[in-house]
Design an enzyme around this catalytic site. Sequence first.
Site, PDB file in Angstrom:
ATOM      1  N   GLY A 126      -7.195   3.685  10.792  1.00  0.00           N
ATOM      2  CA  GLY A 126      -7.901   2.471  10.378  1.00  0.00           C
ATOM      3  C   GLY A 126      -8.007   2.264   8.879  1.00  0.00           C
ATOM      4  O   GLY A 126      -8.746   1.386   8.424  1.00  0.00           O
ATOM      5  N   THR A 127      -7.240   3.027   8.108  1.00  0.00           N
ATOM      6  CA  THR A 127      -7.329   2.869   6.642  1.00  0.00           C
ATOM      7  C   THR A 127      -6.906   1.459   6.202  1.00  0.00           C
ATOM      8  O   THR A 127      -7.540   0.856   5.342  1.00  0.00           O
ATOM      9  CB  THR A 127      -6.464   3.909   5.902  1.00  0.00           C
ATOM     10  OG1 THR A 127      -5.167   3.938   6.492  1.00  0.00           O
ATOM     11  CG2 THR A 127      -7.072   5.285   5.961  1.00  0.00           C
ATOM     12  N   GLY A 128      -5.815   0.972   6.822  1.00  0.00           N
ATOM     13  CA  GLY A 128      -5.310  -0.350   6.424  1.00  0.00           C
ATOM     14  C   GLY A 128      -6.288  -1.459   6.772  1.00  0.00           C
ATOM     15  O   GLY A 128      -6.515  -2.387   5.985  1.00  0.00           O
ATOM     16  N   CYS A 129      -6.887  -1.359   7.960  1.00  0.00           N
ATOM     17  CA  CYS A 129      -7.866  -2.377   8.393  1.00  0.00           C
ATOM     18  C   CYS A 129      -9.064  -2.380   7.441  1.00  0.00           C
ATOM     19  O   CYS A 129      -9.531  -3.439   6.991  1.00  0.00           O
ATOM     20  CB  CYS A 129      -8.369  -2.072   9.800  1.00  0.00           C
ATOM     21  SG  CYS A 129      -7.082  -1.959  11.041  1.00  0.00           S
ATOM     22  N   THR A 168      -7.028   9.455   9.054  1.00  0.00           N
ATOM     23  CA  THR A 168      -6.732   8.221   8.314  1.00  0.00           C
ATOM     24  C   THR A 168      -6.564   7.032   9.259  1.00  0.00           C
ATOM     25  O   THR A 168      -5.909   6.059   8.919  1.00  0.00           O
ATOM     26  CB  THR A 168      -5.441   8.387   7.484  1.00  0.00           C
ATOM     27  OG1 THR A 168      -4.393   8.799   8.379  1.00  0.00           O
ATOM     28  CG2 THR A 168      -5.604   9.394   6.362  1.00  0.00           C
ATOM     29  N   LYS A 210       0.845  -1.198   0.000  1.00  0.00           N
ATOM     30  CA  LYS A 210       0.000   0.000   0.000  1.00  0.00           C
ATOM     31  C   LYS A 210       0.882   1.250   0.000  1.00  0.00           C
ATOM     32  O   LYS A 210       1.957   1.250   0.572  1.00  0.00           O
ATOM     33  CB  LYS A 210      -0.896   0.005   1.243  1.00  0.00           C
ATOM     34  CG  LYS A 210      -1.842  -1.186   1.319  1.00  0.00           C
ATOM     35  CD  LYS A 210      -2.549  -1.267   2.666  1.00  0.00           C
ATOM     36  CE  LYS A 210      -1.625  -1.561   3.817  1.00  0.00           C
ATOM     37  NZ  LYS A 210      -2.329  -1.903   5.073  1.00  0.00           N
TER      38      LYS A 210
END
Length: 267
Positions: A208-211, A206, A174
């Site tokens: 929690g974007t990855g989750c 931003t 990412k």
Amino acid sequence: MIPKVLTIAGSDSGGGAGIQADIKTFQELDVYGMSAITALTAQNTLGVQSVYSIPIDMILEQLASIHEDLRPDALKTGMLFSSFIIEAVSDKIKEYGWGNLVVDPVMIAKGGAMLLQEDAIKAIREKLLPLAKVTTPNIPEAEVLTEMTLDTMERRRKAAKILQSLGSESVVIKGGHGEGDTLIDLLYDGVSFIEFKSDRIHTRHTHGTGCTFAAAIASFLAKGQSVDIAVKNAKQFIQKAIENELGIGGGHGPTNHWAHRKASVSL
Ligand SMILES: Nc1ncnc2c1ncn2[C@@H]1O[C@H](COP(=O)(O)OP(=O)(O)O)[C@@H](O)[C@H]1O
Ligand SMILES: Cc1ncc(COP(=O)(O)OP(=O)(O)O)c(N)n1
């Protein structure tokens, strides 16, 4: 039948990341969400105040309860915290024959708190990645897993190949932690690369974007989409969620899981 998706991850009391972000994503994407909680965090938009690891037996009991009755069509892992948890969870995923696994190798929260013990990296490489359909490290996580500096696209392509060779069918590195106004999520499926580009949104919200991104990929896989289409749709979902910020909290606020409802294309 509605697809069922499981998240194996930590709880975020502030509701922006972890299990809470995953379940919100599942709900918005019309799949049935289930959870096995690995750790509790006392957390808000300002940071992580404390972490409590759930005893292994209780984690395994949650997985066994799901296995007995509710076979997932896809699953994702997030915060797994220790090598013991990674090993135990990996063994069960294998034993239960659960497919469509998305591994988000969560290591450090935005505020700097450690969500994974240092000696657990080996277990991610050796036990979890070989089971994954898609692994979604951010740039710092990919750097730790490959022991490389990933400051160019060429190096990221090399890193994606290394991670894929460890057994994950596909890898998405990412681009949120990269430089510049164009952000690139790089997908490698063992044959070719696809670059998913978007404008960088300048916001502090931003958390929690990855989750959310990984949970969306798992949801789309559960619906039968191929990896490249699932990643494309997940990218669109997270872009909208960041664009339409909720403005909650005094620090890194959560993304807006409702925002995709405004999208003109149907997910
Ligand atoms: N500022 C931003 N603008 C647009 N998209 C972003 C931004 N930050 C992250 N993303 C997207 O959110 C997802 C998660 O990215 P990243 O921040 O790299 O991971 P993590 O949240 O795990 O640190 C990726 O799809 C990335 O492209
Ligand atoms: C319980 C818990 N799990 C994961 C994270 C990390 O979430 P991520 O989506 O990588 O986002 P940020 O930490 O970058 O906000 C977490 N904070 N808590």
